[in-house]
Write a protein that holds these residues in place. Sequence first.
Motif, mmCIF file in Angstrom:
data_model
loop_
_atom_site.group_PDB
_atom_site.id
_atom_site.type_symbol
_atom_site.label_atom_id
_atom_site.label_comp_id
_atom_site.label_asym_id
_atom_site.label_seq_id
_atom_site.Cartn_x
_atom_site.Cartn_y
_atom_site.Cartn_z
ATOM 1 N N UNK A 9 1.102 -1.018 -0.023
ATOM 2 C CA UNK A 9 -0.065 0.422 -0.346
ATOM 3 C C UNK A 9 0.598 1.645 -0.146
ATOM 4 N N UNK A 10 0.892 2.370 -1.167
ATOM 5 C CA UNK A 10 1.428 3.318 -1.124
ATOM 6 C C UNK A 10 0.985 4.881 -0.633
ATOM 7 N N UNK A 11 1.404 5.578 0.021
ATOM 8 C CA UNK A 11 1.060 6.625 0.698
ATOM 9 C C UNK A 11 2.095 8.126 -0.795
ATOM 10 N N UNK A 12 2.098 8.653 -1.450
ATOM 11 C CA UNK A 12 2.100 9.758 -1.743
ATOM 12 C C UNK A 12 1.831 11.084 -1.219
ATOM 13 N N UNK A 13 3.280 11.434 -0.454
ATOM 14 C CA UNK A 13 3.112 12.927 -0.428
ATOM 15 C C UNK A 13 3.947 13.722 -1.130
ATOM 16 N N UNK A 14 2.856 14.910 -1.738
ATOM 17 C CA UNK A 14 3.835 16.010 -2.447
ATOM 18 C C UNK A 14 4.226 15.367 -3.640
ATOM 19 N N UNK A 15 5.432 15.484 -4.755
ATOM 20 C CA UNK A 15 5.860 14.839 -5.555
ATOM 21 C C UNK A 15 7.094 13.494 -5.493
ATOM 22 N N UNK A 16 7.878 14.079 -4.057
ATOM 23 C CA UNK A 16 9.318 13.468 -3.876
ATOM 24 C C UNK A 16 8.865 12.375 -2.907
ATOM 25 N N UNK A 17 8.231 12.055 -2.659
ATOM 26 C CA UNK A 17 8.208 11.360 -1.018
ATOM 27 C C UNK A 17 7.246 9.870 -1.054
ATOM 28 N N UNK A 18 7.209 9.143 -0.310
ATOM 29 C CA UNK A 18 6.520 7.593 -0.756
ATOM 30 C C UNK A 18 6.763 6.601 0.585
ATOM 31 N N UNK A 19 5.109 6.619 0.964
ATOM 32 C CA UNK A 19 5.170 5.707 2.384
ATOM 33 C C UNK A 19 4.490 4.607 2.057
ATOM 34 N N UNK A 20 5.833 3.542 1.701
ATOM 35 C CA UNK A 20 5.269 2.103 0.903
ATOM 36 C C UNK A 20 5.279 1.158 2.291
ATOM 37 N N UNK A 21 3.853 0.358 2.382
ATOM 38 C CA UNK A 21 3.794 -0.590 3.600
ATOM 39 C C UNK A 21 3.419 -1.559 3.219
ATOM 40 N N UNK A 22 3.897 -2.711 3.445
ATOM 41 C CA UNK A 22 4.508 -4.196 3.378
ATOM 42 C C UNK A 22 2.404 -4.024 3.072
ATOM 43 N N UNK A 23 1.306 -5.017 2.189
ATOM 44 C CA UNK A 23 -0.068 -4.697 2.518
ATOM 45 C C UNK A 23 -0.320 -5.846 3.539
ATOM 46 N N UNK A 24 0.187 -7.415 3.711
ATOM 47 C CA UNK A 24 0.487 -8.462 4.121
ATOM 48 C C UNK A 24 0.967 -8.807 5.349
ATOM 49 N N UNK A 25 0.008 -8.786 6.818
ATOM 50 C CA UNK A 25 1.021 -9.497 7.980
ATOM 51 C C UNK A 25 1.123 -10.380 8.085
#
Length: 71
Positions: free
Chosen positions: A12-28
């Motif tokens: 799952x990816x969250x995008x913050x502005x043009x250059x920042x990504x928060x990348x999270x493993x979608x599986x537990x």
Amino acid sequence: MEDGVVVGGEVVVGRYGARHLFVCNARHDAGTEVTLAARAAAFDPATGSYQPGAATFPLAPGAARLVRLES
């Protein structure tokens, strides 16, 4: 991700502005290998700075990483 920055990994990816990504493993229940289509630096909370990173990196189950895309 729709814009093609993340090209591999069950994330799952969250995008913050043009250059920042928060990348999270979608599986537990399983790790995943993330592949980016761009150069990026990963945030290191221990130092409070961004460190150059590989275009491919592992994420443990439920883990996340803040990355800054490099030009």
